[in-house]
Design an enzyme around this catalytic site. Structure first.
Site, PDB file in Angstrom:
ATOM      1  CE  LYS A 160      -2.857   2.872   2.949  1.00 15.08           C
ATOM      2  NZ  LYS A 160      -3.736   3.013   4.115  1.00 15.08           N
TER       3      LYS A 160
ATOM      4  CB  ALA B  72      -8.615   7.362   4.764  1.00  7.82           C
ATOM      5  N   GLY B  73     -11.346   7.530   6.470  1.00  8.82           N
ATOM      6  CA  GLY B  73     -12.489   8.408   6.698  1.00  8.82           C
ATOM      7  C   GLY B  73     -13.750   7.723   7.176  1.00  8.82           C
TER       8      GLY B  73
ATOM      9  CG  ASN C  52      -5.874   1.073  11.855  1.00  6.46           C
ATOM     10  OD1 ASN C  52      -4.693   0.869  11.618  1.00  6.46           O
ATOM     11  ND2 ASN C  52      -6.360   0.838  13.065  1.00  6.46           N
ATOM     12  CB  THR C  53      -9.081   5.466  13.116  1.00  3.46           C
ATOM     13  OG1 THR C  53      -7.751   5.657  12.627  1.00  3.46           O
ATOM     14  CG2 THR C  53      -9.238   6.245  14.411  1.00  3.46           C
TER      15      THR C  53
ATOM     16  N   GLY D 115      -8.297   9.052   9.738  1.00  5.08           N
ATOM     17  CA  GLY D 115      -8.554   9.161  11.174  1.00  5.08           C
ATOM     18  C   GLY D 115      -9.653  10.134  11.558  1.00  5.08           C
TER      19      GLY D 115
END
Lengths: 80, 264
Positions: free
Chosen positions: B100, B187-188, B209-210, B161
Protein backbone atom coordinates in the site's frame (compact mmCIF):
# COMPACT_ATOMS: atom_id res chain seq x y z
CA UNK A 1 35.44 -0.64 18.20
CA UNK A 2 33.38 0.24 15.15
CA UNK A 3 31.32 3.40 15.14
CA UNK A 4 28.00 2.90 13.33
CA UNK A 5 24.87 4.99 12.95
CA UNK A 6 22.03 2.59 13.69
CA UNK A 7 18.49 3.89 13.20
CA UNK A 8 19.77 7.43 13.37
CA UNK A 9 21.71 6.92 16.61
CA UNK A 10 25.50 6.60 16.96
CA UNK A 11 26.45 3.19 18.29
CA UNK A 12 29.84 1.73 19.18
CA UNK A 13 30.10 -1.97 18.46
CA UNK A 14 33.13 -4.11 19.38
CA UNK A 15 34.95 -5.24 16.29
CA UNK A 16 34.95 -9.02 15.99
CA UNK A 17 38.71 -9.44 16.17
CA UNK A 18 39.50 -7.02 18.95
CA UNK A 19 42.19 -8.62 21.07
CA UNK A 20 43.95 -10.22 18.16
CA UNK A 21 46.57 -8.38 16.20
CA UNK A 22 44.68 -6.73 13.41
CA UNK A 23 46.14 -3.26 13.84
CA UNK A 24 48.47 -3.57 10.91
CA UNK A 25 45.76 -4.75 8.53
CA UNK A 26 42.57 -2.88 7.67
CA UNK A 27 40.15 -2.39 10.48
CA UNK A 28 38.44 -5.68 11.28
CA UNK A 29 34.99 -5.74 9.76
CA UNK A 30 31.77 -6.78 11.33
CA UNK A 31 28.95 -8.64 9.65
CA UNK A 32 25.24 -7.95 10.05
CA UNK A 33 24.58 -11.13 11.97
CA UNK A 34 27.13 -10.11 14.60
CA UNK A 35 25.58 -6.66 14.84
CA UNK A 36 22.10 -8.13 15.31
CA UNK A 37 23.40 -10.45 18.03
CA UNK A 38 25.07 -7.50 19.74
CA UNK A 39 21.72 -5.71 19.69
CA UNK A 40 19.72 -8.69 20.90
CA UNK A 41 17.83 -8.92 17.61
CA UNK A 42 18.97 -12.38 16.53
CA UNK A 43 16.12 -14.53 15.26
CA UNK A 44 13.80 -11.52 14.91
CA UNK A 45 11.99 -10.80 11.70
CA UNK A 46 13.78 -7.66 10.58
CA UNK A 47 15.13 -6.07 7.42
CA UNK A 48 18.36 -4.12 7.10
CA UNK A 49 19.40 -1.24 4.91
CA UNK A 50 23.07 -0.18 4.79
CA UNK A 51 23.94 3.25 3.42
CA UNK A 52 20.63 3.37 1.59
CA UNK A 53 20.84 -0.11 0.06
CA UNK A 54 18.94 -3.20 1.16
CA UNK A 55 21.14 -5.94 2.58
CA UNK A 56 19.61 -9.30 1.64
CA UNK A 57 19.55 -11.87 4.43
CA UNK A 58 21.87 -14.03 2.32
CA UNK A 59 24.60 -11.42 2.89
CA UNK A 60 24.27 -11.20 6.68
CA UNK A 61 27.44 -13.26 7.14
CA UNK A 62 29.61 -11.09 4.91
CA UNK A 63 31.98 -8.85 6.89
CA UNK A 64 30.79 -5.61 5.32
CA UNK A 65 30.34 -3.15 8.16
CA UNK A 66 32.86 -0.38 8.62
CA UNK A 67 32.99 2.71 10.78
CA UNK A 68 30.67 5.44 9.59
CA UNK A 69 28.15 3.06 8.00
CA UNK A 70 24.55 4.13 8.33
CA UNK A 71 22.13 1.31 9.06
CA UNK A 72 18.39 1.11 9.23
CA UNK A 73 16.93 -1.94 10.94
CA UNK A 74 13.16 -2.26 10.65
CA UNK A 75 10.30 -4.45 11.81
CA UNK A 76 6.60 -4.65 10.96
CA UNK A 77 4.42 -2.84 13.48
CA UNK A 78 0.72 -2.09 13.75
CA UNK A 79 -0.44 0.49 11.23
CA UNK A 80 -3.32 1.49 8.99
CA UNK B 1 -19.13 -16.68 -5.53
CA UNK B 2 -18.68 -12.91 -5.34
CA UNK B 3 -14.98 -12.48 -4.60
CA UNK B 4 -12.62 -9.56 -4.42
CA UNK B 5 -9.65 -10.24 -6.68
CA UNK B 6 -6.42 -8.44 -5.83
CA UNK B 7 -3.25 -9.23 -7.77
CA UNK B 8 -4.75 -12.48 -9.04
CA UNK B 9 -5.81 -13.77 -5.63
CA UNK B 10 -9.49 -14.07 -4.70
CA UNK B 11 -10.69 -12.97 -1.27
CA UNK B 12 -14.05 -13.66 0.36
CA UNK B 13 -13.89 -10.55 2.54
CA UNK B 14 -14.13 -7.08 1.06
CA UNK B 15 -13.10 -5.49 4.33
CA UNK B 16 -9.41 -4.66 4.70
CA UNK B 17 -8.22 -3.54 8.11
CA UNK B 18 -5.27 -1.79 9.65
CA UNK B 19 -3.50 -3.03 12.74
CA UNK B 20 -2.58 0.26 14.43
CA UNK B 21 -3.88 2.02 17.55
CA UNK B 22 -5.00 -1.09 19.43
CA UNK B 23 -4.48 -1.43 23.17
CA UNK B 24 -2.32 -4.56 22.76
CA UNK B 25 -1.65 -7.40 20.33
CA UNK B 26 -4.39 -9.48 21.89
CA UNK B 27 -7.00 -6.85 21.04
CA UNK B 28 -5.48 -6.41 17.57
CA UNK B 29 -5.82 -10.10 16.82
CA UNK B 30 -9.32 -10.42 18.26
CA UNK B 31 -10.57 -7.39 16.32
CA UNK B 32 -8.95 -8.51 13.07
CA UNK B 33 -10.59 -11.91 13.44
CA UNK B 34 -13.99 -10.38 14.26
CA UNK B 35 -13.71 -8.24 11.12
CA UNK B 36 -13.18 -11.30 8.95
CA UNK B 37 -10.52 -9.37 7.02
CA UNK B 38 -8.04 -11.38 5.01
CA UNK B 39 -5.88 -8.45 3.95
CA UNK B 40 -4.33 -6.44 6.78
CA UNK B 41 -2.04 -3.45 6.65
CA UNK B 42 1.15 -3.12 8.66
CA UNK B 43 3.64 -0.29 9.05
CA UNK B 44 7.41 -0.57 8.74
CA UNK B 45 9.37 1.09 11.51
CA UNK B 46 12.83 1.18 13.02
CA UNK B 47 13.38 -1.48 15.67
CA UNK B 48 13.00 -0.11 19.13
CA UNK B 49 16.54 -0.47 20.37
CA UNK B 50 15.43 -0.69 23.97
CA UNK B 51 12.77 -3.32 23.43
CA UNK B 52 12.64 -6.56 25.32
CA UNK B 53 13.84 -9.35 22.98
CA UNK B 54 11.31 -11.72 24.55
CA UNK B 55 8.34 -9.56 23.54
CA UNK B 56 6.27 -11.01 20.72
CA UNK B 57 6.26 -9.09 17.46
CA UNK B 58 3.23 -8.18 15.38
CA UNK B 59 4.03 -10.89 12.84
CA UNK B 60 4.00 -13.52 15.59
CA UNK B 61 0.43 -12.48 16.37
CA UNK B 62 -0.68 -12.00 12.75
CA UNK B 63 1.46 -14.43 10.78
CA UNK B 64 1.86 -13.93 7.02
CA UNK B 65 0.79 -17.56 6.58
CA UNK B 66 -2.72 -16.65 7.74
CA UNK B 67 -3.23 -13.16 6.33
CA UNK B 68 -2.22 -11.23 3.25
CA UNK B 69 -0.03 -8.51 4.70
CA UNK B 70 -0.13 -5.12 3.10
CA UNK B 71 2.90 -3.12 4.21
CA UNK B 72 2.25 0.60 4.00
CA UNK B 73 4.25 3.80 3.72
CA UNK B 74 2.36 5.67 6.41
CA UNK B 75 4.34 8.64 7.62
CA UNK B 76 6.27 9.04 4.36
CA UNK B 77 6.27 12.51 2.82
CA UNK B 78 8.76 11.96 0.02
CA UNK B 79 9.17 9.60 -2.92
CA UNK B 80 12.51 8.45 -1.52
CA UNK B 81 11.17 7.54 1.94
CA UNK B 82 8.18 5.71 0.48
CA UNK B 83 10.26 3.69 -1.98
CA UNK B 84 12.92 2.84 0.62
CA UNK B 85 10.26 1.77 3.11
CA UNK B 86 8.66 -0.64 0.66
CA UNK B 87 11.97 -2.08 -0.46
CA UNK B 88 12.63 -2.85 3.21
CA UNK B 89 9.14 -4.31 3.50
CA UNK B 90 9.76 -6.60 0.55
CA UNK B 91 12.97 -7.85 2.17
CA UNK B 92 11.26 -8.21 5.54
CA UNK B 93 8.40 -10.24 4.05
CA UNK B 94 10.54 -12.55 1.90
CA UNK B 95 9.98 -10.95 -1.47
CA UNK B 96 6.33 -10.01 -0.94
CA UNK B 97 5.45 -7.41 -3.59
CA UNK B 98 1.86 -6.40 -2.72
CA UNK B 99 2.03 -3.01 -1.00
CA UNK B 100 0.00 0.00 0.00
CA UNK B 101 1.59 3.22 -1.20
CA UNK B 102 0.75 6.51 0.42
CA UNK B 103 2.81 9.65 0.09
CA UNK B 104 1.44 12.29 2.38
CA UNK B 105 1.49 15.99 1.75
CA UNK B 106 0.75 17.49 5.10
CA UNK B 107 1.16 16.25 8.70
CA UNK B 108 -1.95 18.04 9.92
CA UNK B 109 -4.46 16.63 7.46
CA UNK B 110 -2.48 13.61 6.19
CA UNK B 111 -3.83 14.53 2.77
CA UNK B 112 -2.05 12.63 -0.01
CA UNK B 113 0.49 14.38 -2.23
CA UNK B 114 -0.62 13.14 -5.64
CA UNK B 115 2.38 14.40 -7.62
CA UNK B 116 4.79 12.55 -5.33
CA UNK B 117 2.47 9.54 -5.16
CA UNK B 118 2.56 9.21 -8.94
CA UNK B 119 6.37 9.39 -9.01
CA UNK B 120 6.76 6.82 -6.24
CA UNK B 121 4.21 4.49 -7.85
CA UNK B 122 6.08 4.61 -11.15
CA UNK B 123 9.38 3.63 -9.52
CA UNK B 124 7.80 0.84 -7.48
CA UNK B 125 5.91 -0.63 -10.43
CA UNK B 126 9.14 -0.68 -12.47
CA UNK B 127 10.75 -2.60 -9.61
CA UNK B 128 8.02 -5.23 -9.72
CA UNK B 129 5.82 -4.10 -6.84
CA UNK B 130 2.07 -4.54 -7.01
CA UNK B 131 0.89 -1.17 -5.84
CA UNK B 132 -2.42 -0.47 -4.12
CA UNK B 133 -2.45 3.28 -3.91
CA UNK B 134 -3.95 5.69 -1.43
CA UNK B 135 -5.20 8.79 -3.20
CA UNK B 136 -7.59 11.69 -3.01
CA UNK B 137 -11.09 11.39 -4.48
CA UNK B 138 -9.93 13.16 -7.64
CA UNK B 139 -11.07 11.09 -10.64
CA UNK B 140 -8.19 12.31 -12.81
CA UNK B 141 -5.56 11.35 -10.24
CA UNK B 142 -7.27 7.97 -9.94
CA UNK B 143 -7.16 7.52 -13.72
CA UNK B 144 -3.49 8.47 -13.93
CA UNK B 145 -2.55 6.08 -11.13
CA UNK B 146 -4.40 3.31 -12.91
CA UNK B 147 -2.75 4.17 -16.24
CA UNK B 148 0.75 3.82 -14.83
CA UNK B 149 -0.12 0.37 -13.49
CA UNK B 150 -1.44 0.56 -9.93
CA UNK B 151 -3.44 -2.59 -9.24
CA UNK B 152 -6.00 -0.97 -6.93
CA UNK B 153 -7.10 2.61 -6.46
CA UNK B 154 -7.84 3.58 -2.88
CA UNK B 155 -9.47 7.00 -2.63
CA UNK B 156 -10.23 8.58 0.71
CA UNK B 157 -13.82 8.93 1.91
CA UNK B 158 -12.61 11.75 4.16
CA UNK B 159 -9.33 12.51 5.93
CA UNK B 160 -7.36 9.73 7.63
CA UNK B 161 -8.55 9.16 11.17
CA UNK B 162 -11.35 11.74 10.87
CA UNK B 163 -14.32 9.36 10.93
CA UNK B 164 -16.21 11.92 8.86
CA UNK B 165 -17.65 9.34 6.47
CA UNK B 166 -18.13 9.71 2.73
CA UNK B 167 -17.98 13.39 1.89
CA UNK B 168 -18.05 13.18 -1.88
CA UNK B 169 -20.01 10.17 -3.09
CA UNK B 170 -20.27 11.72 -6.54
CA UNK B 171 -16.52 11.76 -7.10
CA UNK B 172 -16.26 8.22 -5.78
CA UNK B 173 -18.94 7.20 -8.24
CA UNK B 174 -17.01 8.71 -11.14
CA UNK B 175 -13.85 6.92 -10.01
CA UNK B 176 -15.71 3.60 -9.71
CA UNK B 177 -17.39 4.04 -13.08
CA UNK B 178 -14.10 4.68 -14.87
CA UNK B 179 -11.77 2.25 -13.09
CA UNK B 180 -10.95 -1.18 -14.46
CA UNK B 181 -9.02 -2.12 -11.32
CA UNK B 182 -10.59 -2.54 -7.86
CA UNK B 183 -11.58 0.68 -6.09
CA UNK B 184 -11.25 0.46 -2.33
CA UNK B 185 -12.32 3.30 -0.09
CA UNK B 186 -9.46 3.92 2.29
CA UNK B 187 -9.69 6.38 5.18
CA UNK B 188 -12.49 8.41 6.70
CA UNK B 189 -15.01 5.68 7.49
CA UNK B 190 -16.38 6.32 10.98
CA UNK B 191 -19.11 3.80 11.57
CA UNK B 192 -20.90 0.87 9.96
CA UNK B 193 -23.29 2.92 7.82
CA UNK B 194 -20.32 4.69 6.18
CA UNK B 195 -18.89 1.34 5.13
CA UNK B 196 -22.29 0.20 3.83
CA UNK B 197 -22.68 3.39 1.81
CA UNK B 198 -19.22 2.93 0.28
CA UNK B 199 -20.15 -0.56 -0.80
CA UNK B 200 -23.59 0.51 -2.08
CA UNK B 201 -21.83 3.05 -4.28
CA UNK B 202 -20.10 0.11 -5.94
CA UNK B 203 -16.71 0.17 -4.28
CA UNK B 204 -14.93 -3.18 -4.42
CA UNK B 205 -13.86 -2.96 -0.80
CA UNK B 206 -13.27 -0.75 2.20
CA UNK B 207 -10.05 -0.31 4.17
CA UNK B 208 -10.21 1.08 7.70
CA UNK B 209 -8.27 1.20 10.92
CA UNK B 210 -9.31 3.95 13.32
CA UNK B 211 -13.05 3.33 12.91
CA UNK B 212 -12.51 -0.04 14.56
CA UNK B 213 -9.54 0.63 16.84
CA UNK B 214 -10.92 3.87 18.27
CA UNK B 215 -14.43 2.53 18.90
CA UNK B 216 -15.42 2.07 22.55
CA UNK B 217 -15.58 -1.65 21.84
CA UNK B 218 -13.23 -2.36 18.92
CA UNK B 219 -14.10 -6.04 18.62
CA UNK B 220 -17.83 -5.36 18.43
CA UNK B 221 -17.23 -2.59 15.88
CA UNK B 222 -15.08 -4.98 13.82
CA UNK B 223 -18.03 -7.35 13.69
CA UNK B 224 -20.38 -4.49 12.76
CA UNK B 225 -18.06 -3.45 9.92
CA UNK B 226 -17.94 -6.99 8.59
CA UNK B 227 -21.73 -7.04 8.36
CA UNK B 228 -21.93 -3.52 6.95
CA UNK B 229 -19.53 -4.32 4.13
CA UNK B 230 -21.41 -7.53 3.34
CA UNK B 231 -24.78 -5.78 3.50
CA UNK B 232 -23.60 -2.89 1.36
CA UNK B 233 -22.18 -5.25 -1.24
CA UNK B 234 -25.38 -7.29 -1.42
CA UNK B 235 -27.47 -4.14 -1.72
CA UNK B 236 -25.24 -2.95 -4.55
CA UNK B 237 -25.55 -6.28 -6.36
CA UNK B 238 -29.30 -6.40 -5.73
CA UNK B 239 -29.80 -2.98 -7.30
CA UNK B 240 -31.70 -0.51 -5.21
CA UNK B 241 -35.17 0.79 -6.07
CA UNK B 242 -35.27 4.24 -7.62
CA UNK B 243 -35.76 7.16 -5.25
CA UNK B 244 -39.04 9.06 -5.60
CA UNK B 245 -40.39 11.99 -3.64
CA UNK B 246 -43.63 10.04 -3.02
CA UNK B 247 -45.32 6.97 -4.38
CA UNK B 248 -48.89 6.36 -5.52
CA UNK B 249 -48.26 2.64 -5.21
CA UNK B 250 -48.61 1.37 -1.61
CA UNK B 251 -47.20 -2.01 -0.68
CA UNK B 252 -50.54 -3.42 0.50
CA UNK B 253 -53.52 -4.09 -1.82
CA UNK B 254 -55.66 -1.07 -2.59
CA UNK B 255 -58.79 -3.25 -2.85
CA UNK B 256 -60.71 -4.93 0.01
CA UNK B 257 -60.13 -2.36 2.70
CA UNK B 258 -63.01 -2.81 5.23
CA UNK B 259 -65.76 -0.23 5.51
CA UNK B 260 -65.54 0.75 1.89
CA UNK B 261 -69.23 1.23 0.93
CA UNK B 262 -68.66 1.18 -2.81
CA UNK B 263 -67.90 -2.56 -2.56
CA UNK B 264 -64.50 -2.19 -4.18
Amino acid sequence: MIQLIVNGQPRLVPSPDSGTDSRTTNEARLNIRQLLEHMGLQGKRIAVERNGEIVPRSQFDQPMLASGDKLEIVVAVGGG
Amino acid sequence: MDKLVIAGKAYSSRLLVGTGKYKDFDETRTAVDASGAEIITVAIRRTNLGQNPEEPSLLDVLPPSQYTLLPNTAGCYTVEDAVRTLRLARELLDGHTLVKLEVLGDPKTLYPNIVETLKAAEILIKEGFQVMVYTSDDPIAARQLEEIGCIAIMPLASLIGSGMGILNPWNLQIIIENAKVPVIVDAGVGTASDAAIAMELGCDGVLMNTAIAAAQNPVLMASAMKKAVEAGREAYLAGRMPKKLYSASPSSPVEGVIGNMSGK
